[in-house]
Design a protein around this motif. Structure first.
Motif, mmCIF file in Angstrom:
data_model
loop_
_atom_site.group_PDB
_atom_site.id
_atom_site.type_symbol
_atom_site.label_atom_id
_atom_site.label_comp_id
_atom_site.label_asym_id
_atom_site.label_seq_id
_atom_site.Cartn_x
_atom_site.Cartn_y
_atom_site.Cartn_z
ATOM 1 N N UNK A 1 69.841 38.485 10.012
ATOM 2 C CA UNK A 1 69.542 38.363 11.440
ATOM 3 C C UNK A 1 70.640 38.968 12.314
ATOM 4 N N UNK A 2 71.470 39.817 11.755
ATOM 5 C CA UNK A 2 72.429 40.535 12.594
ATOM 6 C C UNK A 2 71.666 41.328 13.657
ATOM 7 N N UNK A 3 72.215 41.384 14.851
ATOM 8 C CA UNK A 3 71.564 42.129 15.934
ATOM 9 C C UNK A 3 71.555 43.625 15.623
ATOM 10 N N UNK A 4 70.750 44.354 16.355
ATOM 11 C CA UNK A 4 70.704 45.806 16.191
ATOM 12 C C UNK A 4 72.081 46.416 16.428
ATOM 13 N N UNK A 5 72.792 45.902 17.430
ATOM 14 C CA UNK A 5 74.136 46.390 17.726
ATOM 15 C C UNK A 5 75.081 46.111 16.572
ATOM 16 N N UNK A 6 74.995 44.915 15.990
ATOM 17 C CA UNK A 6 75.860 44.559 14.860
ATOM 18 C C UNK A 6 75.551 45.413 13.632
ATOM 19 N N UNK A 7 74.277 45.708 13.416
ATOM 20 C CA UNK A 7 73.903 46.554 12.285
ATOM 21 C C UNK A 7 74.369 47.989 12.497
ATOM 22 N N UNK A 8 74.339 48.462 13.726
ATOM 23 C CA UNK A 8 74.881 49.803 14.012
ATOM 24 C C UNK A 8 76.367 49.844 13.691
ATOM 25 N N UNK A 9 77.072 48.764 13.991
ATOM 26 C CA UNK A 9 78.502 48.712 13.687
ATOM 27 C C UNK A 9 78.729 48.747 12.172
#
Length: 300
Positions: free
Chosen positions: A70-78
């Motif tokens: 459930x990591x956010x899209x922003x966290x997954x981009x990181x």
């Protein structure tokens, strides 16, 4: 016998565009077996690391988001790629492989993980293809079990070990030493116990001279009972991302300085392999295999 953590899942394919670097996780043990440096019995696999061990290092909110995808899209981009269950399972097995490697290092002087070196993962984030910080988790495991009271983490990947530095910024028991490209990723650096930033294009002689000086400083200041070494080969001149200019011979001499120092001081050493992004996969595999060849010369 020197033991090496490895599992077929280490080479689990990433999304398109990230698969090439994963080939080394298959090719390194194949090459070492083919040339007779290791035997099949040198390789071991680990079960996934337990949650309570992860939580000695990573914040629960981050771990729950990672576990539940459930990591956010922003966290997954990181992180650098979208999550899936196999990637998380892979990370859990790699981390336990590093922990198990510490036990083998106490027994045999040195132990390896074909993968690991996920040093961009901090206490509450993943970054740069790193989800969990395997060596930081293993260091906290040793401290928690009172198997070591002072630990040195030597990070010679071309990128700063920012996650490792952040995790241990307030823990004097762990000394973090990072020698890395100053103008390379991550562009926001953390503060290690000892940072040695390098200009682009540094070659063998300058690199090895700086390493020898600062390695002595790190050992003197940390007085370790256990050592972790992140042996990334993205310092090579052939590396697409590294910006340094070491030869394979220079990279091998770098490893020799670290391994010999630990051998002479009778310090147990766990080695995780870190990055390597040369255009020709043979350059990556050969440079990594040199680290193992050195270890078998020095420790057996």
């Amino acid at each position: 016998m020197i033991k090496i953590a490895w599992h077929p899942l280490y080479a689990h394919p990433l999304p398109e565009g990230h698969r090439f670097p994963m080939l080394k996780y298959e090719l390194i043990p194949e090459q070492l077996l083919h040339e007779g440096t290791i035997e099949q019995s040198s390789l071991f696999s680990s079960e996934p690391v337990a949650e309570e061990i992860i939580l000695l290092t990573h914040e629960e909110k981050y771990w729950q988001s990672l576990k539940n995808l459930t990591l956010s899209t922003k966290e997954q981009r990181r992180v650098g790629f979208p999550l899936n269950p196999k990637l998380v399972e892979r990370e859990l097995m790699i981390t336990q492989g590093t922990i198990d490697g510490t036990e083998f290092a106490f027994e045999n002087g040195i132990a390896f993980n074909v993968a690991g070196g996920t040093h961009h993962s901090g206490s509450n984030w993943g970054e740069g293809f790193c989800l969990l910080n395997d060596q930081a988790i293993a260091a906290n495991f040793l401290l928690n079990k009172k198997l070591a009271n002072r630990i040195l983490i030597i990070d010679l990947d071309v990128h700063q070990g920012n996650g490792t530095a952040e995790i241990f910024k307030n823990d004097s028991r762990v000394f973090t030493f990072s020698m890395h490209g100053e103008k390379n990723f991550p562009f926001r650096k953390e503060i290690s116990s000892l940072d040695v930033p390098l200009n682009d294009g540094v070659e063998d002689e300058e690199y090895l001279s700086l390493l020898e000086i600062n390695l002595n400083i790190a050992f003197e200041r940390s007085k370790p009972e256990f050592v972790f070494y992140l042996a990334g080969v993205d310092v090579l001149s052939t590396d697409k991302l590294g910006k340094l200019s070491l030869s394979k011979a220079g990279c091998k001499e770098r490893d020799k300085l670290v391994l010999q120092s630990c051998k002479i001081k009778n310090l147990p050493l766990q080695v995780s392999m870190g990055g390597g992004y040369s255009t020709d996969i043979k350059d990556i595999v050969d440079a990594h295999c040199n680290t193992y060849r050195l270890a078998f010369d020095l420790f057996t």
